[in-house]
Design a protein around this motif. Sequence first.
Motif, PDB file in Angstrom:
ATOM      1  N   ARG A   1       8.574  62.067  24.088  1.00  0.00           N
ATOM      2  CA  ARG A   1       7.167  62.153  23.690  1.00  0.00           C
ATOM      3  C   ARG A   1       6.552  60.747  23.582  1.00  0.00           C
ATOM      4  O   ARG A   1       5.413  60.517  24.019  1.00  0.00           O
ATOM      5  N   ALA A   2       7.295  59.814  22.984  1.00  0.00           N
ATOM      6  CA  ALA A   2       6.773  58.461  22.785  1.00  0.00           C
ATOM      7  C   ALA A   2       6.506  57.774  24.121  1.00  0.00           C
ATOM      8  O   ALA A   2       5.437  57.190  24.336  1.00  0.00           O
ATOM      9  N   MET A   3       7.471  57.858  25.019  1.00  0.00           N
ATOM     10  CA  MET A   3       7.312  57.194  26.312  1.00  0.00           C
ATOM     11  C   MET A   3       6.185  57.824  27.133  1.00  0.00           C
ATOM     12  O   MET A   3       5.423  57.118  27.807  1.00  0.00           O
ATOM     13  N   ALA A   4       6.073  59.140  27.083  1.00  0.00           N
ATOM     14  CA  ALA A   4       5.006  59.823  27.822  1.00  0.00           C
ATOM     15  C   ALA A   4       3.637  59.422  27.280  1.00  0.00           C
ATOM     16  O   ALA A   4       2.690  59.204  28.050  1.00  0.00           O
ATOM     17  N   ALA A   5       3.526  59.317  25.946  1.00  0.00           N
ATOM     18  CA  ALA A   5       2.248  58.933  25.343  1.00  0.00           C
ATOM     19  C   ALA A   5       1.866  57.512  25.754  1.00  0.00           C
ATOM     20  O   ALA A   5       0.701  57.239  26.078  1.00  0.00           O
ATOM     21  N   LEU A   6       2.820  56.604  25.754  1.00  0.00           N
ATOM     22  CA  LEU A   6       2.542  55.223  26.157  1.00  0.00           C
ATOM     23  C   LEU A   6       2.172  55.142  27.633  1.00  0.00           C
ATOM     24  O   LEU A   6       1.270  54.392  28.024  1.00  0.00           O
ATOM     25  N   ALA A   7       2.866  55.921  28.460  1.00  0.00           N
ATOM     26  CA  ALA A   7       2.565  55.914  29.894  1.00  0.00           C
ATOM     27  C   ALA A   7       1.156  56.428  30.159  1.00  0.00           C
ATOM     28  O   ALA A   7       0.419  55.866  30.975  1.00  0.00           O
ATOM     29  N   ARG A   8       0.773  57.517  29.457  1.00  0.00           N
ATOM     30  CA  ARG A   8      -0.581  58.052  29.627  1.00  0.00           C
ATOM     31  C   ARG A   8      -1.632  57.034  29.206  1.00  0.00           C
ATOM     32  O   ARG A   8      -2.723  56.978  29.761  1.00  0.00           O
ATOM     33  N   ASP A   9      -1.295  56.230  28.223  1.00  0.00           N
ATOM     34  CA  ASP A   9      -2.227  55.241  27.687  1.00  0.00           C
ATOM     35  C   ASP A   9      -2.235  53.959  28.520  1.00  0.00           C
ATOM     36  O   ASP A   9      -3.043  53.062  28.261  1.00  0.00           O
ATOM     37  N   GLY A  10      -1.309  53.876  29.482  1.00  0.00           N
ATOM     38  CA  GLY A  10      -1.222  52.685  30.312  1.00  0.00           C
ATOM     39  C   GLY A  10      -0.670  51.481  29.579  1.00  0.00           C
ATOM     40  O   GLY A  10      -0.921  50.332  29.977  1.00  0.00           O
ATOM     41  N   ARG A  11       0.086  51.716  28.517  1.00  0.00           N
ATOM     42  CA  ARG A  11       0.622  50.612  27.715  1.00  0.00           C
ATOM     43  C   ARG A  11       2.063  50.338  28.125  1.00  0.00           C
ATOM     44  O   ARG A  11       2.890  51.241  28.212  1.00  0.00           O
ATOM     45  N   GLY A  12       2.373  49.092  28.360  1.00  0.00           N
ATOM     46  CA  GLY A  12       3.725  48.709  28.732  1.00  0.00           C
ATOM     47  C   GLY A  12       4.662  48.764  27.532  1.00  0.00           C
ATOM     48  O   GLY A  12       4.252  48.556  26.387  1.00  0.00           O
ATOM     49  N   PHE A  13       5.937  49.057  27.787  1.00  0.00           N
ATOM     50  CA  PHE A  13       6.915  49.106  26.703  1.00  0.00           C
ATOM     51  C   PHE A  13       8.288  48.719  27.231  1.00  0.00           C
ATOM     52  O   PHE A  13       8.544  48.739  28.438  1.00  0.00           O
ATOM     53  N   ASP A  14       9.145  48.381  26.306  1.00  0.00           N
ATOM     54  CA  ASP A  14      10.509  47.987  26.648  1.00  0.00           C
ATOM     55  C   ASP A  14      11.438  48.511  25.560  1.00  0.00           C
ATOM     56  O   ASP A  14      11.250  48.206  24.377  1.00  0.00           O
ATOM     57  N   VAL A  15      12.419  49.354  25.945  1.00  0.00           N
ATOM     58  CA  VAL A  15      13.403  49.844  24.976  1.00  0.00           C
ATOM     59  C   VAL A  15      14.405  48.723  24.739  1.00  0.00           C
ATOM     60  O   VAL A  15      15.281  48.461  25.560  1.00  0.00           O
ATOM     61  N   THR A  16      14.250  48.051  23.616  1.00  0.00           N
ATOM     62  CA  THR A  16      15.077  46.887  23.306  1.00  0.00           C
ATOM     63  C   THR A  16      16.267  47.214  22.423  1.00  0.00           C
ATOM     64  O   THR A  16      17.132  46.361  22.204  1.00  0.00           O
ATOM     65  N   TYR A  17      16.307  48.449  21.909  1.00  0.00           N
ATOM     66  CA  TYR A  17      17.397  48.830  20.996  1.00  0.00           C
ATOM     67  C   TYR A  17      17.628  50.328  21.141  1.00  0.00           C
ATOM     68  O   TYR A  17      16.681  51.111  21.103  1.00  0.00           O
ATOM     69  N   THR A  18      18.887  50.721  21.309  1.00  0.00           N
ATOM     70  CA  THR A  18      19.250  52.137  21.431  1.00  0.00           C
ATOM     71  C   THR A  18      20.475  52.414  20.577  1.00  0.00           C
ATOM     72  O   THR A  18      21.413  51.616  20.546  1.00  0.00           O
ATOM     73  N   SER A  19      20.454  53.546  19.877  1.00  0.00           N
ATOM     74  CA  SER A  19      21.620  53.989  19.118  1.00  0.00           C
ATOM     75  C   SER A  19      21.608  55.507  19.051  1.00  0.00           C
ATOM     76  O   SER A  19      20.542  56.128  19.034  1.00  0.00           O
ATOM     77  N   ALA A  20      22.783  56.094  19.035  1.00  0.00           N
ATOM     78  CA  ALA A  20      22.898  57.547  18.872  1.00  0.00           C
ATOM     79  C   ALA A  20      22.709  57.968  17.422  1.00  0.00           C
ATOM     80  O   ALA A  20      22.642  59.160  17.126  1.00  0.00           O
ATOM     81  N   SER A  21      22.622  57.009  16.508  1.00  0.00           N
ATOM     82  CA  SER A  21      22.428  57.295  15.088  1.00  0.00           C
ATOM     83  C   SER A  21      20.978  57.056  14.705  1.00  0.00           C
ATOM     84  O   SER A  21      20.436  55.966  14.917  1.00  0.00           O
ATOM     85  N   LEU A  22      20.338  58.082  14.143  1.00  0.00           N
ATOM     86  CA  LEU A  22      18.952  57.924  13.710  1.00  0.00           C
ATOM     87  C   LEU A  22      18.835  56.852  12.632  1.00  0.00           C
ATOM     88  O   LEU A  22      17.889  56.061  12.630  1.00  0.00           O
ATOM     89  N   LEU A  23      19.789  56.812  11.712  1.00  0.00           N
ATOM     90  CA  LEU A  23      19.731  55.808  10.653  1.00  0.00           C
ATOM     91  C   LEU A  23      19.849  54.403  11.226  1.00  0.00           C
ATOM     92  O   LEU A  23      19.218  53.465  10.723  1.00  0.00           O
ATOM     93  N   ALA A  24      20.636  54.247  12.307  1.00  0.00           N
ATOM     94  CA  ALA A  24      20.755  52.939  12.945  1.00  0.00           C
ATOM     95  C   ALA A  24      19.460  52.566  13.666  1.00  0.00           C
ATOM     96  O   ALA A  24      19.065  51.389  13.691  1.00  0.00           O
ATOM     97  N   VAL A  25      18.798  53.546  14.257  1.00  0.00           N
ATOM     98  CA  VAL A  25      17.496  53.292  14.885  1.00  0.00           C
ATOM     99  C   VAL A  25      16.482  52.891  13.815  1.00  0.00           C
ATOM    100  O   VAL A  25      15.714  51.941  13.981  1.00  0.00           O
ATOM    101  N   ALA A  26      16.481  53.623  12.699  1.00  0.00           N
ATOM    102  CA  ALA A  26      15.569  53.290  11.610  1.00  0.00           C
ATOM    103  C   ALA A  26      15.854  51.899  11.065  1.00  0.00           C
ATOM    104  O   ALA A  26      14.926  51.147  10.741  1.00  0.00           O
ATOM    105  N   ALA A  27      17.129  51.519  10.991  1.00  0.00           N
ATOM    106  CA  ALA A  27      17.494  50.193  10.492  1.00  0.00           C
ATOM    107  C   ALA A  27      16.934  49.096  11.397  1.00  0.00           C
ATOM    108  O   ALA A  27      16.479  48.050  10.923  1.00  0.00           O
ATOM    109  N   ALA A  28      16.965  49.341  12.712  1.00  0.00           N
ATOM    110  CA  ALA A  28      16.415  48.362  13.645  1.00  0.00           C
ATOM    111  C   ALA A  28      14.915  48.194  13.430  1.00  0.00           C
ATOM    112  O   ALA A  28      14.390  47.066  13.453  1.00  0.00           O
ATOM    113  N   ALA A  29      14.223  49.321  13.220  1.00  0.00           N
ATOM    114  CA  ALA A  29      12.785  49.247  12.962  1.00  0.00           C
ATOM    115  C   ALA A  29      12.517  48.563  11.620  1.00  0.00           C
ATOM    116  O   ALA A  29      11.591  47.744  11.502  1.00  0.00           O
TER     117      ALA A  29
END
Length: 283
Positions: free
Chosen positions: A196-224
């Motif tokens: 959903r996030a990537m599709a919304a950014l693409a529709r908006d024409g905004r560039g993005f880069d996935v700089t951090y990936t984890s299979a753990s939601l808590l680890a993703v939240a920690a990065a943010a």
Amino acid sequence: MRIPDLDLDLLRGFVAVAERGGFTAAGAALGLTQSAVSLKIRKLEELLGKPVFERLTRGVALTREGETLIAYARRMLALNDEAVQRMIAPPVSGTLRLGVADHFVPRNLAPLLAGAGRLWPELHLMVEVGRSHELRAAQERGELDLVIGKRRDGETAGRLVFTEDIVWVAAPGFSVDPGRPLPLAMLPQGCMFRERAMAALARDGRGFDVTYTSASLLAVAAAAQAGLGVTVLGRHGLLPGLEVLSGLPEAGTAQMCVFGDETRQSPLIEPLIGLLRESVELR
């Protein structure tokens, strides 16, 4: 002036209409005619002296008063069902293999477990946490009994528990540089929120880069939380150390459901849905 008592039967009809978007669908769920459901809503509105639904060309929508009432109605029905369960239902024992989507866990699992322990003290819970689509696949293979997870777009499977906004979140003070790709912290491919996030950014024409990936939601939240990037969460799952970020395209809504009781035979389903809603509404 005497305050009138709310009729639980009327409230049950009210909640059914609100959740299914119309009188006909609510009647089918309750085993009643459309006119019988309409009569319940009319009696409720007469009792309150306020309209709870706005009648639309297609279906209905909650009025402001209806939006206020729906949370109370769900809590009252859940408490009623819990009391009846304790008084007249045979004790529930054995083992329940429950899958819980990781987005639900951080803020909502503890109150859910507390309520389950109160309702079913003899029940052994085996809880597996993961991504919704993986848990649902495990349930279909017979490895889990019930799954609390998210519907995919266009799906109707499962029992709806609640709908929530998907929101962009970041550490307090995080600054978005419009001249650079938006740094994202995300779960792996297959996550609905990521898609959903990537599709919304693409529709908006905004560039993005996935700089951090984890299979753990808590680890993703920690990065943010550490300021490494922006991520998306359900509004009900907003964690400490993160705040909603404005100025980014809307990512839509998500429907949290209970999957695995298509025949509606399990005595656990209705009380479980009540506990789930209570865990969200009472925070």
